[in-house]
Design an enzyme around this catalytic site. Structure first.
Site, mmCIF file in Angstrom:
data_model
loop_
_atom_site.group_PDB
_atom_site.id
_atom_site.type_symbol
_atom_site.label_atom_id
_atom_site.label_comp_id
_atom_site.label_asym_id
_atom_site.label_seq_id
_atom_site.Cartn_x
_atom_site.Cartn_y
_atom_site.Cartn_z
ATOM 1 C CB CYS A 140 -0.887 0.053 1.231
ATOM 2 S SG CYS A 140 -1.196 -1.519 2.051
ATOM 3 C CD GLU A 202 -4.204 6.540 1.320
ATOM 4 O OE1 GLU A 202 -2.980 6.657 1.516
ATOM 5 O OE2 GLU A 202 -4.782 5.432 1.255
#
Length: 281
Positions: A140, A202
């Site tokens: 990630c 995000e």
């Protein structure tokens, strides 16, 4: 699956991640820029500038030196429809004070399966600034504000960023992962606090990849890792629910809402591709 037995710990691997001259130069340049540019524009969904906000000063002297260096990287600022509106440091993008004022950036989550259809999980290093020690998906991170990773056609810029971070975190040789092999499924919007100072805000690109790879993780990034079956992941989720272990918030969102149906159809992922809608969690 007993977690301690199921997770193949690699301990502290020898040596920290070593940066080449171009990366050091980029980090220094970004740090210099941050000293001069101490404001950002808080942008609405329609892209209209509302007001400028002074960036907070945060003491990072107690944090891991290698992770602090990465805070100078330039992330891609976006509006809530994933339109690029600028760039700012990883540091500024992950401060709750800025997140609360609307600062939003582009990210990705890689789900890497081997040819036995087992999913690679990682436990984030205790040195990580956000969500240290948490279990999460294979990789990630964030695409950076540079020409190669800004390119948006079929999310190729995000895929290049994923290739870069698979090498940096897991030690997977670049030649083993072709960005064009990754399946871009959809995007997920979420916001979560790590602690009182740091957090995430995000739009996360979901990337699937199935192949056998060579792993040589950086201990500054990854504390442990394991390949798991669906049943083993369900046991891990039970442990997280009881407080025995911690998960990253984005991973929990994806597991709870999407992962198992995607996993059941690794040979037929095209039915889940949606590049128009952003899943808002």
């Amino acid at each position: 699956m007993p977690l301690e037995g199921g997770v193949r710990r690699r301990g502290l691997l020898q040596g920290a991640l070593k940066y080449g001259a171009p990366q050091r130069f980029t980090a220094r340049l970004a740090a210099i820029s941050e000293n001069y540019i101490m404001t950002f524009f808080n942008v609405s969904v329609l892209g209209r500038i509302r007001r400028s906000v002074t960036m907070p000063e945060i003491n990072t002297s107690h944090l891991d030196e290698q992770q602090v260096q990465l805070l100078a990287e330039m992330c891609i600022l976006i509006d809530e429809n994933d339109n690029k509106i600028g760039a700012d440091t990883k540091k500024n993008c992950h401060l709750n004070e800025n997140i609360d004022k609307g600062l939003l950036h582009r990210a990705f989550s890689v789900f890497l399966f081997n040819t036995e259809n087992k999913l690679l999980l990682q436990q984030r290093s205790d040195a990580k600034i956000t969500f240290p020690g948490c279990f999460t998906n294979s990789c990630c991170s964030h695409p950076l504000s540079n020409p190669g990773e800004l390119e948006e056609n079929n999310a190729i810029g995000v895929k290049r960023a994923a290739q870069r971070r698979l090498k940096a975190e897991l030690g997977i040789p670049l030649e083993e992962v072709d960005p064009n092999e990754m399946h871009y499924l959809t995007r997920i919007y979420y916001k979560a606090q790590s602690d009182g100072i740091w957090g995430e805000h995000e739009i996360d690109y979901i990337l699937f990849l199935r192949k056998n790879v060579t792993l040589n993780p950086d201990p500054n990034e990854i504390k442990s890792y394991c390949y798991v079956s669906k049943e083993e992941l369900k046991e891990i989720m039970k442990k997280a629910a009881s407080g025995e272990i911690k998960l990253t918030p984005w991973f929990k969102i994806i597991v709870d809402n999407f992962l198992f149906k995607w996993w059941d159809n690794l040979n037929h992922l095209s039915q889940f591709v949606d590049h128009e809608k952003i899943q808002r969690m």
